[in-house]
Enzyme design. Sequence first.
Site, short mmCIF file in Angstrom:
data_model
loop_
_atom_site.label_atom_id
_atom_site.label_comp_id
_atom_site.label_asym_id
_atom_site.label_seq_id
_atom_site.Cartn_x
_atom_site.Cartn_y
_atom_site.Cartn_z
N LYS A 36 0.85 -1.20 0.00
CA LYS A 36 0.00 0.00 0.00
C LYS A 36 0.88 1.25 0.00
O LYS A 36 1.61 1.49 0.95
CB LYS A 36 -0.87 0.03 1.27
CG LYS A 36 -1.85 1.18 1.28
CD LYS A 36 -2.41 1.43 2.66
CE LYS A 36 -1.60 2.41 3.46
NZ LYS A 36 -1.55 3.79 2.93
N GLU A 56 10.40 0.94 10.19
CA GLU A 56 11.40 1.97 9.85
C GLU A 56 10.74 3.31 10.12
O GLU A 56 9.88 3.73 9.35
CB GLU A 56 11.81 1.84 8.38
CG GLU A 56 12.59 0.58 8.05
CD GLU A 56 14.02 0.59 8.59
OE1 GLU A 56 14.48 1.66 9.06
OE2 GLU A 56 14.66 -0.46 8.55
N CYS A 103 14.09 10.80 5.93
CA CYS A 103 14.20 10.25 7.29
C CYS A 103 15.59 10.48 7.85
O CYS A 103 15.76 10.71 9.03
CB CYS A 103 13.80 8.78 7.32
SG CYS A 103 14.73 7.75 6.17
P1 NAD Z 1 2.93 8.22 8.17
O1 NAD Z 1 3.25 7.44 9.39
O2 NAD Z 1 1.95 9.32 8.26
O3 NAD Z 1 2.39 7.27 7.01
C1 NAD Z 1 3.14 6.18 6.50
C2 NAD Z 1 2.21 5.21 5.84
O4 NAD Z 1 1.37 4.62 6.84
C3 NAD Z 1 1.27 5.79 4.79
O5 NAD Z 1 1.13 4.84 3.74
C4 NAD Z 1 -0.04 5.95 5.56
O6 NAD Z 1 -1.17 5.91 4.72
C5 NAD Z 1 -0.01 4.74 6.47
N1 NAD Z 1 -0.75 4.87 7.74
C6 NAD Z 1 -1.15 6.00 8.36
N2 NAD Z 1 -1.76 5.69 9.53
C7 NAD Z 1 -1.74 4.34 9.64
C8 NAD Z 1 -2.17 3.42 10.64
N3 NAD Z 1 -2.76 3.83 11.76
N4 NAD Z 1 -1.95 2.12 10.44
C9 NAD Z 1 -1.33 1.68 9.34
N5 NAD Z 1 -0.88 2.49 8.35
C10 NAD Z 1 -1.08 3.81 8.51
O7 NAD Z 1 4.35 8.72 7.62
P2 NAD Z 1 4.63 9.68 6.40
O8 NAD Z 1 4.21 11.04 6.86
O9 NAD Z 1 4.10 9.10 5.14
O10 NAD Z 1 6.22 9.61 6.30
C11 NAD Z 1 7.06 10.44 7.03
C12 NAD Z 1 7.68 9.70 8.20
O11 NAD Z 1 8.30 8.51 7.73
C13 NAD Z 1 8.78 10.50 8.86
O12 NAD Z 1 8.66 10.36 10.26
C14 NAD Z 1 10.05 9.83 8.36
O13 NAD Z 1 11.17 10.00 9.20
C15 NAD Z 1 9.61 8.41 8.27
N6 NAD Z 1 10.46 7.66 7.36
C16 NAD Z 1 11.30 6.72 7.89
C17 NAD Z 1 12.16 6.01 7.07
C18 NAD Z 1 13.10 4.99 7.63
O14 NAD Z 1 13.69 4.24 6.85
N7 NAD Z 1 13.27 4.91 8.93
C19 NAD Z 1 12.13 6.24 5.69
C20 NAD Z 1 11.26 7.19 5.18
C21 NAD Z 1 10.41 7.89 6.03
#
Ligand code: NAD
Length: 474
Positions: free
Chosen positions: A171, A244, A278
């Site tokens: 997804k 992650e 990230c």
């Molecule tokens: P997010 O947590 O808002 O969303 C990530 C994904 O999870 C999206 O596909 C979203 O639709 C889905 N999602 C949202 N709520 C959910 C729930 N309750 N249950 C299951 N899925 C759900 O994150 P974002 O805003 O898309 O991304 C930014 C964040 O991601 C930042 O904190 C960044 O540091 C982190 N990030 C981490 C890495 C890593 O490798 N550690 C890499 C990229 C981004």
Amino acid sequence: MNFNDDYRMLIGGRLDKGRARIDVINPATEVVIATVPDAGQEDLDRAVSAAQQAFPGWAATSIEARKAKLIQLAEAITANLDDFKCLLTQEQGKPHADAQREIMGAGHWLKASTALELPVTVNEDSDERYSETRHVPLGIVGAIAPWNFPMLMAMLKIAPALLAGNTMVLKPSPFTPLCTVKFGELASKILPPGVLNIITGGDNLGPWMTKHSGFNKISFTGSTQTGRSVMASAAPTLKRLTLELGGNDPAIILPDVDVEKIAKDLFWAAFRNNGQVCLAIKRMYIHTDIYEPLRDALVAYSRSVKIGDGADQETQIGPLNNKQQYDRVRELIKDVKSTGATILTGGHDIERPGYFLPVTIIDNPPEDSRIVQEEQFGPILPLLRFNNIEDVVARVNASDYGLGASIWSKDEAGAYQLAQRISSGTVWVNEVQYLTPLSSFGGMKQSGIGVEGGVEGLLEYSQSQTLVCRKKPA
Ligand code: NAD
């Protein structure tokens, strides 16, 4: 342009329109550029069941044949590089050059991962007994990707999961589903039906996935806050997890650096992709001896950087990806103003459509302020002064996050020693964000659980099984 504007999910090898649709917005214009299916629970059930049906055949396929499919997928990405690049800029906002780098990286990740092998350990090979531990697939993986690097982050999951013999339901984020969906279209011509399913939808879809009993594992990349919900939701069915999550990466700049030489590298380490990385530098600790010259060099360079629509070839920084993130960063700027800290550059709105904000650099704000303690994930960076190593190590490590960190110095050996005192999953010396499919990375503390990349990352998509054979009857 080979891509048309028909965006469908991939379920059981078939492209599926879904019943309802959701809008996708170009963050540079706020104009709706496409719609994608808004999957319902029955669509998710169909995708899971397609993955389940495909699993025995895929698990029984030789690893060499599985690798050949990953290479074909990689080639399909690079054959459509220009289309992917333009589409990624439209949905994510990043400039074309950065979009191209991401798409190339996505193809590279699939291809280079095929150098990895699942190890087999012979525990005993005696006259009496043969015993080995091997690694077998987990089953059905649910993968959830973020919006900052939608293609690359998806490939970080697809490559090891499929290589290890699992099938998947992926997804993408509702903010950036388009490239992933087009990748699904290409994959439908390469992979056996059901091996990879791609579903799109709104805010309910992620939580439905994490609690769905059909998944054996959830591989999630996103914020720490969402990671906590994912973990709670996976608990009742004891799903395996790779999380992650967010970071608040420090950089430590030691006094022996050549300020003029590294200022540009440091700037981009913090501001590439508008800070929505990230592993971006999110707190920059600068030794007091070079604080002023480096501060001034960063501010001067920032004024030369062109902000605009990523489709404009001169643009170096695009808009933030979505309204939610734009509002969050503006809120942080407001908080900085309320602390009275000096804003060296930026800090104002940009009056034009799109989620644009200026590069904003803050002069030595209090250590306990939100901009130092929280992950900003946007174009705003605090510069922090330090004058002794013990103090900076304590400040750097006093965080719930522990994703990445970097140390900058001409004394590589000394910096390498210092790196070992930092509580982060990866610590770089004189660079940042260098990742390869052949080495693992992941977060310490609340930046994650488990790793991606390398054999360690591959093993997270398998379970160990020990086979013991008694050679002589007892
Ligand atoms: P997010 O947590 O808002 O969303 C990530 C994904 O999870 C999206 O596909 C979203 O639709 C889905 N999602 C949202 N709520 C959910 C729930 N309750 N249950 C299951 N899925 C759900 O994150 P974002 O805003 O898309 O991304 C930014 C964040 O991601 C930042 O904190 C960044 O540091 C982190 N990030 C981490 C890495 C890593 O490798 N550690 C890499 C990229 C981004």
